[in-house]
Motif scaffolding. Structure first.
Motif, short mmCIF file in Angstrom:
data_model
loop_
_atom_site.label_atom_id
_atom_site.label_comp_id
_atom_site.label_asym_id
_atom_site.label_seq_id
_atom_site.Cartn_x
_atom_site.Cartn_y
_atom_site.Cartn_z
N ASN A 151 -27.36 3.51 -35.43
CA ASN A 151 -28.70 2.94 -35.55
C ASN A 151 -28.62 1.42 -35.38
OD1 ASN A 151 -31.18 2.00 -36.31
ND2 ASN A 151 -31.27 3.14 -38.24
N ASP B 233 -28.54 2.70 -30.69
CA ASP B 233 -29.83 3.34 -30.44
C ASP B 233 -30.92 2.75 -31.33
OD1 ASP B 233 -31.51 5.70 -29.54
OD2 ASP B 233 -31.55 5.96 -31.72
N GLY C 260 -25.79 1.79 -24.66
CA GLY C 260 -27.12 1.82 -25.25
C GLY C 260 -28.13 1.04 -24.45
N ALA D 105 -24.78 11.85 -25.67
CA ALA D 105 -24.04 11.88 -26.94
C ALA D 105 -24.04 13.28 -27.53
CB ALA D 105 -24.67 10.88 -27.92
N GLU D 106 -25.16 13.97 -27.40
CA GLU D 106 -25.21 15.34 -27.95
C GLU D 106 -24.27 16.28 -27.19
OE1 GLU D 106 -29.38 16.20 -27.90
OE2 GLU D 106 -29.72 15.21 -29.82
N ARG E 177 -20.74 8.61 -30.53
CA ARG E 177 -21.47 8.57 -31.81
C ARG E 177 -22.68 7.67 -31.65
NH1 ARG E 177 -17.73 7.77 -37.02
NH2 ARG E 177 -16.17 9.33 -36.53
N ILE E 178 -23.78 8.10 -32.22
CA ILE E 178 -24.98 7.26 -32.17
C ILE E 178 -25.01 6.35 -33.40
CG2 ILE E 178 -27.50 7.32 -32.28
CD1 ILE E 178 -27.46 9.66 -30.42
N ARG F 175 -33.29 5.93 -23.52
CA ARG F 175 -32.99 6.37 -24.89
C ARG F 175 -32.72 7.88 -24.89
NH1 ARG F 175 -36.45 5.81 -30.55
NH2 ARG F 175 -34.59 5.82 -31.85
N THR G 293 -29.09 9.75 -25.68
CA THR G 293 -29.07 10.76 -26.74
C THR G 293 -28.52 12.08 -26.20
OG1 THR G 293 -30.98 9.70 -27.74
CG2 THR G 293 -30.50 11.93 -28.48
N VAL H 117 -22.93 4.52 -29.26
CA VAL H 117 -24.20 4.33 -28.56
C VAL H 117 -25.17 3.64 -29.51
CG1 VAL H 117 -26.13 5.51 -27.43
CG2 VAL H 117 -23.82 6.44 -27.21
#
Ligand code: Z5A
Length: 211
Positions: free
Chosen positions: A187, A138, A10, A176-177, A184-185, A169, A173, A136
């Motif tokens: 928060n 984020d 991250g 991860a996608e 996994r993201i 960022r 992302t 990750v």
């Protein structure tokens, strides 16, 4: 491999170091043997490479930076990570190959398709070692930078400010996608305890699925 390899990735200041220690403590309380490490670093040589590559007074082009991270990673895998995993331990690592894809790849202007070369170099340096689970951390770069600024640390990337953090960022992302099974993201904007709860939910869910 008998152990389990979990990485935290991250943005700068997302709380990876803080969360890594907390997660390690909680996993030890659950009876697991846990090894904590970080990249660049983790062995004597890799820590020396870290000092070089993060020194903002030393101009280094993107290729040189990439090769230094990979050299440090090769040492780290060989001397610390693989032996710990072969001994059946849980290894928690602050950054790994995905940081190279994000910092030296996507945030340096490469497209997802152009990451193939970096992926091959990562595979060469690690002899194919890929994390079992990557979390990750984020959040809004403005918020995370404030945390980091309060600490007063400046390295090569931290000098490049908010613009780089937005690129990073998007980079994490996108990574991860592209690999939702492994990455996994999480928060990272909440309190330390809230972020820790999300991380432990991610790890425990994964451990349950492994049984
Ligand atoms: N890099 C690369 O380019 N390519 C590669 O292949 C690899 C790395 C492997 C490593 O530097 C640098 O190397 C990194 C990418 C590059 N670039 N940078 N910059 P590092 O390890 O020194 O930096 P970092 O990974 O970005 O970590 P950091 O700045 O130490 O942040 P962190 O570990 O994510 O956060 P922290 O130290 O746990 O927390 C930061 C501060 O926020 C601290 O004062 C905490 O007490 C506070 N904190 C933490 N969580 C919270 C919450 N939830 N609320 C409020 N405050 C919090």
């Amino acid at each position: 491999m008998k152990g389990l390899f979990i990485t935290l990735e991250g943005l700068d200041g997302a709380g990876k170091t803080t969360q890594l220690h907390k997660a390690a403590e909680l996993l030890r309380q659950q009876g697991y043997e846990v090894v904590e490490s970080r990249e660049p670093g983790g062995t004597e040589l890799a820590e020396q490479v870290r000092a070089l590559v993060l020194d903002s007074a030393l101009p280094l082009n993107n290729t040189t930076q990439t090769l230094l991270y990979l050299a440090a990673r090769s040492e780290h895998v060989d001397k610390l990570l693989r032996p710990a995993l072969e001994a059946g331990k849980i290894v928690l690592c602050d950054r790994f190959s995905d940081s190279t894809l994000a910092y030296q790849g996507l945030a340096a202007g490469k497209t997802l398709e152009e990451l193939q070369e970096l992926r091959q170099l990562n595979a060469f340096a690690t002899e194919g070692l890929v994390p079992d689970l990557t979390l990750v951390l984020d959040g809004d770069p403005k918020l995370l930078l404030k945390r980091r600024d309060a600490r007063g640390v400046t390295d090569r990337y931290e000098e490049q400010g908010l613009e780089l953090q937005y690129k990073l960022r998007s980079a994490f992302t996108a990574l991860a996608e592209a690999e939702p099974e492994r990455m996994r993201i999480i928060n990272a904007e909440g309190s330390t305890d809230q972020v820790n709860a999300a991380i432990m939910a991610g790890i425990n869910d994964f451990l349950e699925r492994m049984q």
